[in-house]
Motif scaffolding. Structure first.
Motif, PDB file in Angstrom:
ATOM      1  N   THR A   7      -9.056  -4.248 -30.392  1.00 12.97           N
ATOM      2  CA  THR A   7     -10.856  -4.732 -30.723  1.00 12.97           C
ATOM      3  C   THR A   7     -11.755  -4.493 -29.694  1.00 12.97           C
ATOM      4  O   THR A   7     -10.892  -5.317 -28.637  1.00 12.97           O
ATOM      5  N   ALA A   8     -12.221  -3.561 -29.921  1.00 12.56           N
ATOM      6  CA  ALA A   8     -13.262  -3.828 -28.547  1.00 12.56           C
ATOM      7  C   ALA A   8     -13.546  -4.823 -27.822  1.00 12.56           C
ATOM      8  O   ALA A   8     -14.208  -5.601 -28.811  1.00 12.56           O
ATOM      9  N   PRO A   9     -14.082  -5.550 -26.183  1.00 13.08           N
ATOM     10  CA  PRO A   9     -14.819  -6.614 -26.557  1.00 13.08           C
ATOM     11  C   PRO A   9     -15.647  -6.390 -26.379  1.00 13.08           C
ATOM     12  O   PRO A   9     -16.940  -5.392 -27.029  1.00 13.08           O
ATOM     13  N   ASP A  10     -16.897  -7.489 -26.925  1.00 11.98           N
ATOM     14  CA  ASP A  10     -17.986  -7.926 -27.736  1.00 11.98           C
ATOM     15  C   ASP A  10     -18.882  -7.823 -26.171  1.00 11.98           C
ATOM     16  O   ASP A  10     -18.107  -8.960 -25.385  1.00 11.98           O
ATOM     17  N   PHE A  11     -20.155  -7.530 -27.195  1.00 11.66           N
ATOM     18  CA  PHE A  11     -21.265  -7.832 -25.495  1.00 11.66           C
ATOM     19  C   PHE A  11     -22.234  -7.901 -26.083  1.00 11.66           C
ATOM     20  O   PHE A  11     -22.481  -7.471 -27.572  1.00 11.66           O
ATOM     21  N   THR A  12     -23.426  -8.113 -25.375  1.00 18.04           N
ATOM     22  CA  THR A  12     -24.852  -8.145 -25.640  1.00 18.04           C
ATOM     23  C   THR A  12     -25.856  -7.521 -24.182  1.00 18.04           C
ATOM     24  O   THR A  12     -25.593  -8.454 -23.375  1.00 18.04           O
ATOM     25  N   LEU A  13     -26.513  -6.680 -24.179  1.00 16.71           N
ATOM     26  CA  LEU A  13     -27.353  -6.158 -23.127  1.00 16.71           C
ATOM     27  C   LEU A  13     -28.012  -5.608 -23.509  1.00 16.71           C
ATOM     28  O   LEU A  13     -28.338  -4.805 -24.775  1.00 16.71           O
ATOM     29  N   PRO A  14     -28.716  -5.700 -22.258  1.00 17.03           N
ATOM     30  CA  PRO A  14     -30.228  -4.903 -22.179  1.00 17.03           C
ATOM     31  C   PRO A  14     -29.899  -3.571 -22.513  1.00 17.03           C
ATOM     32  O   PRO A  14     -29.621  -3.077 -21.870  1.00 17.03           O
ATOM     33  N   ALA A  15     -30.994  -2.909 -23.149  1.00 16.01           N
ATOM     34  CA  ALA A  15     -31.000  -1.276 -23.407  1.00 16.01           C
ATOM     35  C   ALA A  15     -32.310  -1.123 -22.745  1.00 16.01           C
ATOM     36  O   ALA A  15     -33.909  -1.340 -22.886  1.00 16.01           O
ATOM     37  N   THR A  16     -32.624   0.409 -22.392  1.00 15.91           N
ATOM     38  CA  THR A  16     -34.163   0.970 -22.423  1.00 15.91           C
ATOM     39  C   THR A  16     -34.535   0.771 -23.886  1.00 15.91           C
ATOM     40  O   THR A  16     -33.848   0.892 -24.951  1.00 15.91           O
ATOM     41  N   GLY A  17     -36.225   0.724 -24.149  1.00 12.99           N
ATOM     42  CA  GLY A  17     -37.023   0.718 -24.547  1.00 12.99           C
ATOM     43  C   GLY A  17     -37.212  -0.527 -24.663  1.00 12.99           C
ATOM     44  O   GLY A  17     -37.256  -1.083 -26.208  1.00 12.99           O
ATOM     45  N   GLY A  18     -36.991  -1.432 -24.399  1.00 16.45           N
ATOM     46  CA  GLY A  18     -36.814  -3.057 -24.693  1.00 16.45           C
ATOM     47  C   GLY A  18     -35.931  -3.552 -25.192  1.00 16.45           C
ATOM     48  O   GLY A  18     -35.837  -4.378 -26.665  1.00 16.45           O
ATOM     49  N   CYS A  98     -18.190  -4.130 -17.405  1.00 14.94           N
ATOM     50  CA  CYS A  98     -17.266  -2.844 -17.556  1.00 14.94           C
ATOM     51  C   CYS A  98     -15.964  -3.548 -16.873  1.00 14.94           C
ATOM     52  O   CYS A  98     -15.064  -2.693 -16.747  1.00 14.94           O
ATOM     53  N   GLU A  99     -15.790  -4.896 -16.206  1.00 15.21           N
ATOM     54  CA  GLU A  99     -14.665  -5.850 -16.157  1.00 15.21           C
ATOM     55  C   GLU A  99     -14.075  -5.418 -17.230  1.00 15.21           C
ATOM     56  O   GLU A  99     -13.170  -5.111 -17.357  1.00 15.21           O
ATOM     57  N   ASP A 100     -14.303  -5.531 -18.299  1.00 14.07           N
ATOM     58  CA  ASP A 100     -13.916  -6.077 -19.388  1.00 14.07           C
ATOM     59  C   ASP A 100     -12.971  -5.029 -20.232  1.00 14.07           C
ATOM     60  O   ASP A 100     -12.265  -5.232 -20.395  1.00 14.07           O
ATOM     61  N   TYR A 101     -14.040  -3.679 -19.777  1.00 10.21           N
ATOM     62  CA  TYR A 101     -13.678  -2.505 -20.407  1.00 10.21           C
ATOM     63  C   TYR A 101     -12.298  -1.584 -19.574  1.00 10.21           C
ATOM     64  O   TYR A 101     -12.229  -0.407 -19.321  1.00 10.21           O
ATOM     65  N   GLY A 102     -12.453  -2.665 -18.138  1.00 16.02           N
ATOM     66  CA  GLY A 102     -11.450  -1.449 -16.688  1.00 16.02           C
ATOM     67  C   GLY A 102     -11.879  -0.972 -16.187  1.00 16.02           C
ATOM     68  O   GLY A 102     -11.058  -0.494 -15.904  1.00 16.02           O
ATOM     69  N   VAL A 103     -13.140  -0.578 -16.247  1.00 18.48           N
ATOM     70  CA  VAL A 103     -13.792   0.461 -15.342  1.00 18.48           C
ATOM     71  C   VAL A 103     -14.215   0.267 -14.240  1.00 18.48           C
ATOM     72  O   VAL A 103     -14.696   1.116 -12.989  1.00 18.48           O
ATOM     73  N   TRP A 104     -14.454  -1.366 -13.799  1.00 20.03           N
ATOM     74  CA  TRP A 104     -14.870  -1.610 -12.402  1.00 20.03           C
ATOM     75  C   TRP A 104     -13.363  -1.135 -11.665  1.00 20.03           C
ATOM     76  O   TRP A 104     -12.246  -1.976 -11.795  1.00 20.03           O
ATOM     77  N   LYS A 105     -13.126  -0.228 -10.414  1.00 19.31           N
ATOM     78  CA  LYS A 105     -11.939   0.269  -9.885  1.00 19.31           C
ATOM     79  C   LYS A 105     -12.166   0.041  -8.677  1.00 19.31           C
ATOM     80  O   LYS A 105     -13.394   0.866  -7.928  1.00 19.31           O
ATOM     81  N   GLU A 106     -11.045   0.495  -7.469  1.00 19.97           N
ATOM     82  CA  GLU A 106     -11.125   0.296  -6.690  1.00 19.97           C
ATOM     83  C   GLU A 106     -11.299   2.287  -6.216  1.00 19.97           C
ATOM     84  O   GLU A 106     -10.373   2.414  -6.444  1.00 19.97           O
ATOM     85  N   LYS A 107     -12.447   3.029  -5.491  1.00 18.57           N
ATOM     86  CA  LYS A 107     -12.598   3.781  -5.419  1.00 18.57           C
ATOM     87  C   LYS A 107     -12.317   4.144  -4.387  1.00 18.57           C
ATOM     88  O   LYS A 107     -12.385   3.604  -3.008  1.00 18.57           O
TER      89      LYS A 107
END
Length: 153
Positions: A7-18, A98-107
């Motif tokens: 199951t994909a981690p749930d979230f609520t985030l603000p989006a463009t368009g208000g 970003c952390e929940d989906y594992g995309v925040w990484k050392e580059k």
């Protein structure tokens, strides 16, 4: 990092368009989340434009598409207006999603290490599970590959 069939981690985030976007409220239709490093940089601009140009095709396939980065909502609004983007951009300023989906990484760039978003796309099936993941995305042809995967669901 959620894996295929989880199951994909749930979230609520603000989006463009208000608006605010809550992932679990979108159940019943496929959702594409493309995580990108920064607004108005060359690769991110090309990727966002490619998804925007394919928006009607994704909608015809029944899918919603969202871009996600840690940029502020104000930055997203400016980027979307400047580039005529039609895909909603979600602001994850605190980086939780970003952390929940594992995309925040050392580059690593020119020998300098830093933390950042690794360009990654998730296809979430109508039942809320991860159907496919693209890591270390190369932009050319990516939106088309994701659209093909949506159509194959």
């Amino acid at each position: 990092m959620p894996e295929i069939s989880q199951t994909a981690p749930d979230f609520t985030l603000p989006a463009t368009g208000g608006e605010e976007v809550t992932l679990s409220a979108l159940r019943g239709q496929p959702v594409v989340l493309f995580f990108y490093p920064r607004d108005d940089t060359p690769g991110c601009t090309k990727e966002s434009i490619a998804f925007s140009e394919s928006r009607e095709d994704f909608e015809a396939a029944g899918a919603k598409v969202f871009g996600v980065s840690k940029d502020s909502l104000a930055s997203h609004e400016k980027f979307a207006a400047k580039r005529d983007l039609t895909i909603p951009l979600l602001s994850d300023e605190n980086g939780t999603v970003c952390e929940d989906y594992g995309v925040w990484k050392e580059k690593n760039m020119y020998g300098k290490k830093y933390m950042g978003i690794e360009r990654t796309t998730y296809l979430i099936a109508a039942d809320g599970t991860v159907a496919q993941v693209w890591n270390k995305v190369k932009v050319p042809g990516h939106a088309e590959a994701v659209l093909d995967a949506v159509r194959a669901l």
